[in-house]
Each structure stands twice: as structure tokens, then as C-alpha cells.
Design an enzyme around this catalytic site. Structure first.
Site, PDB file in Angstrom:
ATOM      1  N   GLY A  27      35.732 152.408  23.152  1.00  0.00           N
ATOM      2  CA  GLY A  27      36.242 151.571  22.079  1.00  0.00           C
ATOM      3  C   GLY A  27      37.714 151.733  21.753  1.00  0.00           C
TER       4      GLY A  27
ATOM      5  CE  LYS B 164      40.836 151.086  33.961  1.00  0.00           C
ATOM      6  NZ  LYS B 164      40.179 152.395  33.750  1.00  0.00           N
TER       7      LYS B 164
END
Lengths: 1153, 316
Positions: free
Chosen positions: B58, B168
Site C-alpha cells: 500500500g 513496473k
């Protein structure tokens, strides 16, 4: 430049046996065929350019061409999204090494060489998705025709079927499984479309089995079996031959065996690998698995065990094969005759193991045992007719020699070699009862009789048997221990009295043995029946274990002294008594060895006991050196109240954990239950602990460190009298004997009975982890000798901390890299290897933890070969690497890494070398290495980049006055390159050093030139002087860019003139030179080679007619993943490029003109 | 790849980034990566709605929450920020972040996101997810690409035209195939490597701006998006390859001052590759560094537990 790929070392990801003697290996894009009998490479073919072969699938039915020995077999090889269909033609010749008759007849052909030809039929793809499995499909089960279709399973859980009979394959079927998710693995079962199933290993930890030809209303194939239980993604699935079982392996480090026909949905879980498991094959009653933990293990398939054995034998590990280096065994295959297992590793190694030998370690039938019965009475005692004669007791004297005492008091020897009996001794005092112990070293037997007598008999009658009366009534047990003095032994004899005895038995003069009582030992006040004992001669301790679960320790001072016979035997009381060590079960054996010197608790002893509770316990015994009188009168401790000591727990609350009196201190370190049966003995072989025991109807030897059963003998259960003798860690030679039905049943094993001949290492190991440094040794080789043909030697180092020196040997099918020397000295990763030639040839290795080591390299032709006759294509260089020194640690910061080094010899006559090193604490450091004094001296350091340094190079520049400037070039993660003038700091240091004074560390002057070459880390630099005296500085970065700076670099030896560097043109830069970070740059002639993590090697042409212009010349796909370093050398007029990463690849140009 | 041992080298010693993150209350070091990307690309200006895919533990949601609240504080007249964090597994609650435990390959997840936004589409979608790597680089790269394409697929359902997508990537051997695929949807694609991501790590981030789906494109979850093949425009080797611009970003000059820690070198920003000296004011000892957020439950926990209990070493 036209580079051609040569040697490749890398992950072996797929294997399949073509026949019992031909192994197919998929390594990178290449398919290779090896003869397993001699390791010969038979064929090599590039089948999947730019992809790795993930699996090889043979057509189930081979084709025999009529009238010839030649056979054909089709094979599918796939990787990523491409598939190749190949035909392999082969015939099997005889191998001189082949001794296995059966396969000789089946396959051998005396007059022919084994030949394999790999023919590429078609290459298909790229397909839309990643292929997870392929299967040959037939029209129906019966027909003998060739397969017509191929089924393919894709990573998004759909299957497509292609018809391959036509010129171009056409898709004839497609189905998506109702479960749409990514698969980590899949496996087909069935060879016709209507019987085809797929086992899918999902990213959500489940295994789904679905029928390819089924479709639900929505057109998806429904899942038939959902096998739920794994806690991690599924890396491998296999079906049993009949499809009734499925085995899966996972990220959760378990193997699970599932019954597909079983309504109860029962499954078995196997734990034991210490890391992820990649594959597992079912072979008859065995499972063969390969893992990230670098081992291949063989297990009993728990599903096939008898019901009553299941719960207990599910964890049976039968073998733990360790033949690969580093990390990961990726692939395995089993030969069709199920005798051999092949494994392929991360380390490029291909190894063979005998599955047959597993069976030989699992003795099931009495036919494998020798039942030794007494000879006819009249052969040794004709006078005793009809006497009640049988064996009372027995011992193993040697591997082939048993001794027994008979009911009539005869001591007989049995030699298994000639199966003859010899009578050694007879004594009525040993009728009806005898306790026995044998000593292999001394070849004698000690026996105790009913009337309290001891007899000592040599097994080959080297001395007249000794007999002495020791006890008033029967002897309960005897023990023999070897002294460090050869020919001297200790004998402990225990009777019914309150004390027992320790004798010194001296047979150094073999025909005049002497026995003398040296100690009387007081029995414990509580009831104890000592059933095992050991001695620590150096520590003057006797340790005993009792049937009542006590560990008893006596001090026996002066035992190691050869005291004169006049000394009276001393009486020793208990120094320490530890009760209830194994609950209430008997202590079955006790073993001692010294604590390792490295232990913080040293000196002391490790005491190990085994018990009939199935456990072994390790204790630490300390304070041994204190004198006996300091011990309490009778230290009596209840082991139940003793917790394990926790060495990590520094708190001093552990009073209960340690039991000590005034001196002796015993700590319980470890307790482990190894069996539900009895642990009956222990031994250390090469530092590994083996536990002997009985469970149910079997005797076992268990390797504790590796967690597998090394030997298992069906012997009917635990026995009153049994013995085991072995000498080697593989139990290749051992003897196990036990009493049953008045016979001594014996397993005599002289060597592994398996007669199979195969080459254990078909392809040799390379580094098993990432390679980070590569240097061709070029001129560093053969300085002392004049080679007509220079061998090509390459030094590599990396994450496995090994320095490897290998020789490139050209070959017909491929060159090979043969390891000459492997040096394990570094404690962490090696990042840089450089050499320098002074008085000697020196090699410098460096890397993490600030390690910088200097080695003296010595190389010459092998013994008996003249340098002028040396043929590098077959002779191997004899090379040695002697460590001269290691640099001191100088950084204030822990964990500082040396990222790169550069070295040159500044005074060859004196043996002075200057080494520049780039450190991760952003400091550039200059060292002097004096090879005569074998010492490093830190000359200067400097910080400028303020970031982690990445690369360093030195440059020697001459000025007009004949002076030589020393320029150091550094690069860092800031994207910059800096030029340092180190000339005066180095010269001042050297001058002073010559005069005998070592100057204080000084600061390097600030860099005189710098430029921003890249956006972030500059991973690679190379600088070369051009014909006109100018320099090219090529750099490659994390930012995908390649830059070339054309420079004039000037140095002036006059103090007041600073060094300078001027760019002759704008810096030439290709921003997207690669799709990923550039990790290697090399200038060769007027070209620059760059290599990148995108696995491409680009060759750039440099044009300097108008400024600098770069253009891409050749480009090559590199098969080494994560390339991290490159070196280039010119060898025999050929440019040779070595690229390392996860493996190694060598590329060669055509001969230069 | 991703986690080479090089990256793990100083896990046992001092990970300055981790210490920094802990000091500043971020759940993971990766928070700095998003902040550095923001410094370079100014990602959050005028942004109200954000989606964090594969959000656990998170830290990126934390950054989104902080930046979007700042936006709102500066312009209270504009609509309040809404952040949806999606993950297969549950994570500890975060103020201002709506959590959605769901699968990003399901249409229902996309529908739920849009319903949280009351029918509106998101301004930005971020995804810091990565699979556990096996060590088979081609396979790892493929799985990472599938994760990214799954993220892209759901993004086409929930992102407004003109919006931004960040994910990513592993810059491995077939990365150009992914670049080609992304360029179909975004005219501006940049590969960026924050300085807080290690030089030695294969990880980078793809910043895709100005979402412009091809004309007539209808988002669908029925079929997964698949990566492309090499073609004339994007060849296996040679000059014709789809390589997107690279930008290094981030200079943590401002955040490098830690409460109890002085850095011996901090003049030009923190370098994740560099070995730093840390001195703490407490007893002059190194601080212990527990993981910021405990690791997600490892699949081999059971195996470890059994090993601890000596289960492995049993026979018969």
C-alpha cells in the site's frame, strides 16, 4: 565483424533420453545429443534461435527403417512462443566402456560408431501466447502410423491443435478452459484428441485437470478435477503412465501426489526440499524431483505404498544427489530402462545418476543376504556327538569376517571370502552364555562368560588367547575402544558388582599382549544397566548410556598416560549423571567429538546420544579441563527439566537449560526425533551425521544433514544382536549382520553392485550463480615459456565467490570451456579481475566486503610437453594460483564494495604495481602492491562523484619530455565520468618507498576534467588510444545510451602545467542504443562493441571524418540472460568476445585480414 | 532479475532507503520511486481520481492519498479525491483509500472501480506489481509482461482519455514487444528509473501519458491482451527496434534528512547503490531494521515450520 557463436555455458532447461544410451539436452537455443556411456557430444543443432528450449517431447512411437540399423524419431522442442519439429536419425554403436550386456544386445552394433543427426523439419511460431506444453496426437490409439497432429497448451489456459501433415500447419481445433488464468506449468496426458487431458498449474496455487475435447454451453472446457492444497504457484505437473496419478510441485516446497481415479480425493504431501521444486517424475515406485536447492531427490511414491505403511513412509527420501553447483537443478529425465536419471543445472552441468543403485540401497529380500550357519559339529569338535550346539552370540570382526561363540563354548571365525570356518578357542567357562565385542583395528574379540571371565582372542591367532577372571558372576557387557597409541586398546567390562572395570590392553608386541586394570568405576546408586559407552582419551572421560535412559560420565584421570604397571588402579565415582535423557527409553549409543575450534564455546566436547525413543540428542560438554576433585560427589540431574540452550538467546535465565556442578558443564543443544522406531547408533562420516536404527521390519541408515535414507534392509525388525560396519560416506563398502533363526544374516557389500557404466558428468559445471567478472588472460599466460600456439585462458568470477580459470578448447561441434582451476577464497561476490606483469604474473580479484586479493599466476605446459609442442586444441595448460596478499580494509563503512579495479606495473624490476579501485562509498583509492614484500600500501584516495562508483580505468600518457602521466578515469551512478591526475601522488609515494619511508595517505587532487555522459549509472567504460595519439572513451549506461567522447589528453611533467583533456568533437551519443541498460563496452580497432541486459550485442562503426558519427554495424542476439560483463581479446588473428551473466557465451570473428 | 542477489546484498546490513521510508511512515521503500517519478513527470497535478493496481502493501496508495489530498487542500473548490486500491489480498486500511479485494482480470472489478468513481473514469492508474521471480529470465519477463498487460487491459476500462498509466517493467530481452503494445494506447511512452531503484536492478517504470485508445477500440476482458511479435518495425536485432526514451528521475535531497540519523554524504541526494555510513544518536549503535510492512505470507511457511520442528529429518 561477423561474429559467430561458439561456447555457451548456461542453464540446462530440458532433457530427454532418446534411447538408454543417448541423452538429448536442450541448453539455451541448442539441442545436443550425448552418448551417456562416455559423455561424447554426438550432435548439436541450433533449433530455437533467440529462445531457450523449455521442453523436449519425443514422439511416443519411433520408426525403424527396414533393413538398416538407422532409426528415426521425431521430437518437438519448444520455448517461449516458438516450436520446432525435428527428426533425429541415429544408430547405436558399441562403446568400449559399455559393459551392460542387456543394453549391449538391444542397442549395440559392434562395428559402428554411435551417430546422431538432428534434422530440423519445421519451425513454427511465434504463436500468440507462451507455450506450456506440446503433445503428439494420433488419429486413434491403435494405428501404427505417424502422428498427424500436435496439441499445444498455452499460458492463458487454452489448447490449440495443429495438423502437421500439410506443408503449412493448420489449426484444426481450439478450446479455452473455463478457468481463465495464467499458468506457470501445464502437462498433457493422452495421444488422441478424444482422450486428451490437460493438467494446468495455475498462478492461484491450484492444479486443474480438464478434458480438451469437452465444451460447455459457453464453449469453454469445464474443469474435471480441481486439486487444491498447494500454498504456492505450481511449477511442474506430471501424470503417471496410466493417468491415474498426478504429481505436482510448487513454490511451497512440496511435492503432492493426487489420485485422479480416487473418489476420496486423497492426496499425499512430501516435504523435504529446502527450496522451490521445479519438476518431479514418477518412475515405478519412485518419485524423482529437482529443486532450486541444487539437489535431485528420490522418494518412495507414498501413493503406491501399502496402506499400513503409508502414514509413516510418506516421507521416505531415498537419495539426495548433489552434483550441481550454485543454485537450481532445472531439469531431469529418466532413461527408458529406468536405470539412469539425468539432471541439468543452472551451472551448465549435465549429470547422470543410477536409479538402479537406489534399489540396491533398499534390500527387500533374503536372497540379498548371506545366511551364515554353523558348520557340522564334527568339523571342529568331533568328540562332541549330538551336543546341543548353536550360535550363542556373534560379532563382525572385519568386513568379511564374523566370529561367533557357540553354546558349547567354541569361538569360531567365519571368512566370507572362502566361506570357511576356523575354530579359535574353546572354554567351558563360555558355555551357554557369552557377551562379545570385536575390534576391527586390532582384529581381536573380547568375550565375557557366565562365571565372570573375560577372554581375549585374536581372530587370526596372532597371540595365545588371554583369559582372566574379572567378575564374581556373569559378565553383562564389554566394550572396546581404540587408543591413539596404535596397538593399545581399552576394554570396559561390566558385571553384577557395584563397580566395573576399565583395562588397558597393549598388543604393540603382538605375540606378547598385556592387559592391566587401570580404573575401577563406581556404579550409579540408582539402578542402571550400562548398554553403551564411549571414551574421550584426550579428555580422560568415559561416557556411558543406560537402559534406564541415563547418560553417565566418569572422569578417568591419567588414562592417556602409559603409567607403569605398579600403579594401583584408581577408583572413580560418577562425575555427572543425567537421567531420563530419552524419556524412559534406553540410551542406545553415545558418541563424542571435539567442539570445532571455531566454536565460541571451544574447547569442549560434543556428546551425541541416540535412544530407543527414536531421538538423537546433542550436548555440549564444557569445563572438562578442571580437575576431577572439583566435581560434585554425584551430580545427578533429571534431563526432563533441561531445556535446549539457545545460542542466540543471551539472557542468563537459562539456569535450567544447563546442568553443571562445580566443574563439568553439560548443555543440551539439540534434540531431534528421526524415527518412530528405535535410533540405535550414530556415526560421523566426513562431518555428516548418520543415524542407524530399526523401524517396523527394517534396519536403516539415515543421513541427517541431507535428510534421506541411505540404506534400508528388511530384517524383520529390531534385533537383540546386530552389528554394522562401514568405512565410507556412501556406504559403498559395509557389512550389516543380525541374528535370526539361529543364523547370522549378513549383508556383505563390497562396492555398489550396480555394474552400469556411464559417464557421471556428461557436461561439466561452470559457475552456478551469476557471473560478474570476465577477463581473458592473454599475455598473462606463458610469460616464462615460449608457446608456439598460445592457449586461450579466461578468468571468471561472480556471485558464487569462486575464481575460475578455464581454457577454451576448440571442437568439431562446439568449443568447450574446460575448468583448469577453481579457487574459493573470496567470501562474497567477485566483481573485478585484472592482471599485471612485473617480476611475476599477478592476478588481482576484488568485490564485495572490500575484498581485494593478489594472486601469483604460474602457468606452463603439462609435465612432459614442450612449450613448442603444446597444442591448445588438446593439451590443457597447467596453471596455478597462489595467494600472495589481501588488501587491508580501509573504508569506515561496513559492507563497502569494490566495484571495479584497474592495474599496471610501474616498476617491473622491483615488482611495484599500482592498482586503482572504485569503491561503493564513492571513494577512488590507489594502492601500491609490492610483490616482493607481498603487501598493499594505500597511496591516495579521493571523493568527487558523491555517488556509488561503478567503473575505473587507468591511462598512461607520455609527455614530450619523456615523463609519464598517470590518469585515472572513474564513472558513477551520477552518469558522470571524471579524470584524475594521480601522477605526482603516485611518484612521490614510490620515490619515498624506494628510500624506505612509507608516506601517509594523501588526497587525490580534484579531477581535472569531467563530463556528464549518461542520465544515470555509467556501467561500462573503455578507453583506447588511436593512431593519431587522441583517445576514444566509450561509455554505456543504465539509460540505454552509448556515448563516445573523442579526446585529446595531455600531460606535462612540469609541475605548473596541469593535465588536460579536450573534446575534439561533440560527444557522440546513441540514446536508445539498446532497450535496456548497457553493461559492457569495448573498443576494437575502429569499432565499439556494446552489450546490454536486453541480450543484444551491438557492433558500432565509428566515423571521425567530420566530428564523431556512430552507426550500427552488426547486431547479435546473446543467449546469456542478464549479461553483466564483457571482455574482448584478439587471439590468433581472431576477435574473441566473451559475455557473462547467467552463464557464459563466446563469440568469434573470422580471421582478421 | 528484480531480486538478484546483488539487490539483496545489503539486506542484512543497512538499507538506507528502508530506514528513510520507516522514518517517514511509508509502508515500503517503493514509495520513493513513485515520488521521484512524480518529481520528473508532475503526475498528480489536477488529479482527483486514482487507481492503484496490485496495491499491497500500500505504499503507492499512501503516496496517492498524500498528493491528492494536497491537491484538494490547495483547491478545496474542486471535487474531493478518490483513490481505489485493488489487490487480490487484503491489506491494512489506509485513510482516504477505498480498498477493493479483487482480480484485475475480471470485468466486475473494473465495474466496481467505476461505480466508486460514480460513473467517472480515473485520471491515473498505477501498478507496482511484480511476480515472484523463478530465475528463468524469459519466463519471469513473460509473467511480468502478462501482469502489466492485464493491468493495461483493466486500465482501458477505467482510465479517461488523456490519462496516465504507470507500471513496473523488467527491461529484459523482449521488452521492445511490450513497448510496441503500449504505444498503441499511449502516444507518449517513457521508461524511467527512479534513483531510489538500484542501478543493478533490472526493474524500471514505464510512464504512459495521454491515453488515446485506437479509434473504435472497445475495451474487453473476454480475451487477455497479448504482447506483440517481432516485425519489420520492431526487429529482433538491428537498428529497427521500438525503444522508448529513458529518463532517470529523482533527487531525494529534501527527504534524506532523517530524524536520528546523519549521513556522512548527502549533498546531492541519496543513492540506492552507495554504501553510506549511518550514525545514530542512540548509543552509537546501528538501528535494527524490521521490515516496514511484514512480508506477504510466503508460500513456503509450512515447509519452514516443519523444518523448524524437525519434520524433515524423520525416516521410516
Amino acid at each position: 565483424m561477423n561474429l559467430e557463436k561458439d561456447v555457451f555455458a548456461g542453464l540446462v532447461t530440458s532433457m530427454a533420453f532418446l534411447t538408454d544410451s543417448i541423452l538429448l539436452v536442450g541448453q539455451g537455443p541448442w539441442l545436443k545429443a550425448f552418448d551417456v556411456r562416455n559423455g561424447e557430444l554426438l550432435a548439436k543443432s541450433l533449433v530455437l534461435p533467440a529462445n531457450r528450449i523449455h521442453r523436449l517431447v519425443l514422439e511416443p512411437r519411433g520408426v525403424n527403417d527396414e533393413g538398416t540399423y538407422a532409426q528415426r524419431r521425431k521430437i518437438l522442442a519448444y520455448g517461449a512462443k516458438t516450436l520446432a519439429v525435428l527428426t533425429i536419425e541415429y544408430n547405436i554403436g558399441s562403446s568400449s566402456q559399455l559393459t551392460d550386456q542387456s543394453s549391449h544386445h538391444a542397442e549395440g552394433n559392434d562395428n559402428q560408431k554411435t551417430e546422431v543427426v538432428i534434422r530440423q523439419v519445421q519451425q513454427y511460431g511465434p504463436f500468440t501466447d507462451w507455450i506450456q506444453d506440446v503433445q503428439w496426437l494420433y488419429e486413434d490409439d491403435e494405428s501404427g502410423v505417424e502422428a498427424t497432429k500436435i496439441a499445444m497448451a498455452f499460458a492463458h489456459n487454452f489448447v490449440e491443435v495443429y495438423d502437421i501433415t500439410a506443408e503449412r500447419p493448420s489449426r484444426v481445433f481450439r478450446v479455452q478452459c473455463e478457468e481463465q488464468c495464467i499458468l506457470y506449468s501445464a502437462r498433457f496426458f493422452g495421444n488422441t484428441l478424444s482422450t486428451l487431458y490437460l493438467g494446468s498449474g495455475t498462478v492461484f496455487n491450484e492444479v486443474h485437470v480438464w478434458k480438451v475435447s469437452d465444451k460447455n454451453e459457453e464453449g469453454f472446457a469445464p474443469v474435471q478435477h480441481r486439486l487444491v492444497g498447494h500454498d504456492g504457484v505450481i511449477f511442474g505437473i506430471r501424470f503417471s503412465d496410466d493417468g491415474s496419478l498426478l504429481v505436482s510441485v510448487s513454490d511451497d516446497r512440496t511435492i503432492r501426489v493426487w489420485g485422479l481415479k480416487d473418489q476420496k480425493r486423497k492426496y499425499h504431501v512430501i516435504f523435504g526440499h529446502t527450496a522451490r521444486i521445479w519438476d518431479c517424475i514418477m518412475v515405478d515406485q519412485y518419485l524423482v524431483s529437482v529443486s532450486e536447492d541444487t539437489t535431485c531427490r528420490v522418494w518412495n511414491n507414498p501413493y503406491l505404498q501399502e496402506e499400513d505403511e503409508q502414514s509413516d513412509s510418506a516421507m521416505d527420501c531415498l537419495a539426495c544427489w548433489e552434483g550441481h553447483a550454485g543454485k537450481n537443478v532445472w531439469s531431469c529425465a529418466v532413461s527408458p530402462n529406468k536405470r539412469l536419471v539425468a539432471t541439468g543445472g543452472q551451472d551448465s552441468g549435465v549429470r547422470l545418476w543410477s536409479l538402479k543403485a537406489i534399489q540396491e540401497n533398499h534390500i527387500e529380500s533374503e536372497s540379498d543376504l548371506t545366511a551364515i550357519d554353523l558348520p557340522e559339529l564334527e568339523s571342529y569338535a568331533p568328540q562332541l556327538e549330538d551336543a546341543n550346539e548353536f550360535m550363542r552370540n556373534f560379532v563382525i570382526v572385519d568386513y568379511d569376517v564374523i566370529a561367533t561363540f557357540t553354546n558349547q563354548g567354541f569361538l569360531l571365525r567365519y571368512d566370507n571370502d572362502d566361506q570357511k570356518w576356523t575354530a579359535l578357542y574353546q572354554d567351558d567357562d563360555f558355555q551357554n552364555y557369552a557377551v562379545m565385542e570385536a575390534c576391527r583395528e586390532g582384529q581381536f574379540v573380547v568375550s565375557g562368560g557366565l562365571q565372570g571371565h573375560l577372554s581375549i582372542c585374536h581372530a587370526y591367532s596372532a597371540f595365545t588367547p588371554l583369559k582372566l577372571k574379572v567378575h564374581n558372576s556373569k559378565v553383562l557387557s564389554v566394550f572396546i575402544f581404540e587408543s591413539k597409541d596404535k596397538g593399545v586398546f581399552y576394554i570396559v567390562s561390566i558385571g553384577m558388582e557395584d563397580e566395573f572395570y576399565l583395562f588397558r590392553f597393549d598388543m604393540r608386541i603382538i605375540d606378547e599382549p598385556k592387559i592391566r586394570l587401570v580404573h575401577r568405576l563406581q556404579r550409579s546408586e540408582i539402578k542402571t544397566t550400562i548398554i553403551c559407552a564411549t571414551i574421550s582419551e584426550d579428555d580422560s572421560l568415559l561416557l556411558c548410556g543406560s537402559r534406564e535412559s541415563a547418560l553417565l560420565i566418569y572422569r578417568i584421570p591419567g588414562i592417556h598416560k602409559d603409567a607403569s604397571a605398579e600403579d594401583q588402579p584408581t577408583l572413580s565415582t560418577l562425575a555427572l549423571q543425567l537421567r531420563r535423557t530419552h524419556g524412559r527409553q534406553a540410551v542406545s549409543s553415545v558418541l563424542v567429538r571435539p567442539l570445532p575450534e571455531t566454536s565460541s564455546h571451544s574447547p569442549g566436547l560434543i556428546v551425541l546420544t541416540t535412544g530407543r525413543d527414536g531421538c538423537f540428542i546433542e550436548y555440549r560438554l564444557l569445563n572438562i579441563a578442571s580437575s576431577a576433585t572439583e566435581d560434585g560427589p554425584n551430580m545427578d540431574i533429571d534431563a526432563d527439566k533441561m531445556d535446549l540452550v539457545d545460542d542466540d538467546d543471551d539472557s542468563d535465565e537459562g539456569q535450567e537449560k544447563k546442568a553443571h556442578g562445580k566443574s563439568l558443564l553439560i548443555e543440551k543443544v539439540y534434540k531431534n526425533r528421526v524415527t518412530k522406531g528405535w535410533a540405535e547408533g550414530a556415526m560421523y562420516m566426513d562431518g555428516e551425521l548418520y543415524i542407524l536404527g530399526f523401524f517396523r521390519k527394517r534396519f536403516f541408515v539415515f543421513n541427517v544433514a541431507k535428510g534421506f535414507e541411505m540404506l534400508s534392509v528388511a530384517c524383520g525388525g529390531a534385533h537383540r544382536a546386530w552389528h554394522f560396519l562401514n568405512d565410507d560416506r556412501k556406504l559403498a563398502k559395509c557389512t550389516f549382520a543380525f541374528f535370526r533363526r539361529n543364523k547370522v544374516n549378513t549383508l556383505f557389500r563390497k562396492c555398489m553392485p550396480s555394474t552400469e557404466t556411464f559417464e557421471a558428468s556428461v557436461q561439466s559445471n561452470f559457475h552456478g550463480k551469476d557471473v560478474r567478472a570476465i577477463t581473458f588472460l592473454g599475455a598473462a599466460i606463458g610469460c616464462q615459456e615460449k608457446f608456439k600456439n598460445m592457449p586461450m585462458i579466461v578468468a571468471t568470477g561472480g556471485e558464487d565467490t569462486l575464481l575460475r580459470l578455464s581454457q577454451y578448447v576448440p571442437g568439431d561441434l562446439e568449443g568447450s570451456l574446460i575448468s583448469l582451476r577453481t579457487v574459493r577464497k573470496h567470501s562474497s561476490v567477485i566483481k573485478s579481475i585484472v592482471y599485471s606483469i612485473g617480476k611475476e604474473t599477478l592476478l588481482f580479484t576484488s568485490g564485495a566486503s572490500e575484498e581485494l586479493r593478489c594472486w601469483k599466476l604460474d602457468s606452463h605446459p603439462p609435465q612432459g610437453t614442450l612449450a613448442s609442442d603444446f597444442d591448445p586444441s588438446k593439451d590443457l595448460l597447467d596453471i596455478s594460483c597462489l595467494e600472495l596478499a589481501a588488501s587491508p580494509l580501509v573504508s569506515d563503512i561496513k559492507e563497502t564494495r569494490i566495484m571495479d579495479t584497474s592495474v599496471f606495473c610501474i616498476d617491473a624490476h622491483r615488482g611495484y604495481h599500482i592498482l586503482a579501485a572504485a569503491y561503493s562509498d564513492s571513494t577512488t583509492r590507489l594502492w601500491l602492491f609490492d610483490e616482493v614484500a607481498k603487501k598493499f600500501y594505500l597511496i591516495a584516495d579521493g571523493v568527487w562523484h558523491m555517488k556509488c562508483l561503478l567503473q575505473i580505468q587507468h591511462l598512461l600518457v607520455e609527455d614530450n619530455a619523456g615523463g609519464q602521466g598517470i590518469i585515472i578515469i572513474t564513472s558513477a551512478t551520477d552518469g558522470k565520468l571524471a579524470f584524475w591526475n594521480a601522477t605526482s601522488v603516485v611518484n612521490q609515494f614510490i620515490e619515498s618507498y624506494k628510500a624506505g619511508a612509507i608516506l601517509e595517505l594523501v588526497k587525490l587532487p580534484e579531477p581535472f576534467y569531467s563530463y556528464q555522459a549518461h542520465l544515470s549509472g555509467v556501467n561500462a567504460i573503455d578507453i583506447k588510444q588511436q593512431e593519431d595519439g587522441s583517445f576514444w572513451l566509450a561509455s554505456g549506461g543504465e539509460d540505454n545510451a552509448f556515448a563516445l567522447n573523442w579526446l585529446d589528453i595531455r600531460y606535462d611533467s612540469r609541475e605548473d602545467v596541469p593535465a588536460s583533456a579536450t573534446a575534439k568533437a561533440d560527444i557522440a551519443k546513441i540514446e536508445g542504443a539498446h532497450a535496456s541498460s548497457i553493461t559492457g563496452v569495448h573498443i576494437v580497432n575502429r569499432r565499439v562493441l556494446t552489450v546490454s541486459t536486453d541480450q543484444r550485442l551491438n557492433v558500432w562503426d565509428v566515423d571521425t571524418t567530420q566530428g564523431v558519427k556512430l552507426s550500427l554495424g552488426d547486431a547479435h542476439y546473446i543467449d546469456v540472460p542478464d549479461p553483466s560483463a564483457m571482455d574482448v581479446t584478439v587471439h590468433n588473428d581472431t576477435i574473441v568476445v566473451g559475455v557473462t551473466g547467467i552463464g557464459f557465451q563466446l563469440l568469434k570473428s573470422k580471421k582478421l585480414m | 532479475m528484480g531480486k538478484s542477489s546483488k539487490d539483496k546484498r545489503d539486506v542484512a546490513s543497512i538499507t538506507l532507503g528502508g530506514l528513510q521510508a520507516k522514518e517517514q511512515g511509508w509502508r515500503a521503500r517503493s514509495a520513493f520511486k513513485l515520488m521521484q517519478l512524480d518529481e520528473e513527470f508532475n503526475l498528480f497535478e489536477g488529479i482527483h481520481r486514482a487507481v492503484d493496481l496490485c496495491a499491497a502493501p500500500g505504499s503507492w496508495s499512501q503516496v496517492l492519498s498524500k498528493r491528492l489530498s494536497e491537491n484538494h487542500a490547495n483547491n478545496p473548490q474542486e471535487e474531493p479525491p478518490k483513490i481505489v486500491a485493488v489487490d487480490l489480498q487484503a491489506m491494512a486500511p489506509l485513510p482516504g483509500v477505498i480498498q477493493l479485494q479483487g482480480d484485475i482480470t475480471k470485468v466486475s472489478t473494473a465495474e466496481q472501480i467505476i461505480s466508486y468513481f460514480e460513473g467517472k473514469l480515473s485520471d491515473i492508474v498505477v501498478c507496482d506489481g511484480a511476480p515472484d521471480v523463478t530465475g528463468l529470465h524469459d519466463m519471469d519477463e513473460y509473467i511480468q509482461a502478462q501482469l502489466l498487460l492485464a493491468a493495461l487491459n483493466i486500465t482501458t476500462h477505467v482510465l479517461r482519455p488523456g490519462g496516465t498509466f504507470i507500471a513496473k517493467i523488467f527491461r529484459g530481452k523482449d521488452i521492445t514487444l511490450l513497448y510496441s503494445q503500449l504505444k498503441v494506447f499511449f502516444p507518449v511512452v517513457t521508461c524511467s528509473k527512479p534513483r531510489s531503484s538500484r542501478n543493478s536492478s533490472i526493474e524500471s517504470f514505464i510512464v504512459c501519458q495521454n491515453y488515446s485508445p485506437p479509434e473504435g477500440y472497445v475495451p474487453t476482458m473476454a480475451n487477455p491482451l497479448l504482447d506483440f511479435h517481432y516485425s519489420g518495425d520492431n526487429q529482433l536485432t538491428g537498428p529497427n527496434r521500438t525503444i522508448v526514451p529513458f529518463i532517470a528521475c529523482g533527487d531525494l535531497r529534501h527527504t534524506v534528512q532523517l530524524a536520528n540519523t546523519t549521513l556522512s554524504i548527502c549533498s546531492s541526494g541519496y543513492d540506492s547503490d552507495m554504501t553510506y555510513a549511518l550514525e545514530t544518536k542512540e548509543n552509537g549503535e546501528y538501528k535494527s531494521l524490521d521490515p516496514l510492512q511484514p512480508p506477504i505470507s510466503a508460500p513456503y511457511l509450512k515447509a519452514l515450520e516443519l523444518k523448524r520442528n524437525n519434520f524433515y529429518n524423520r525416516v521410516a
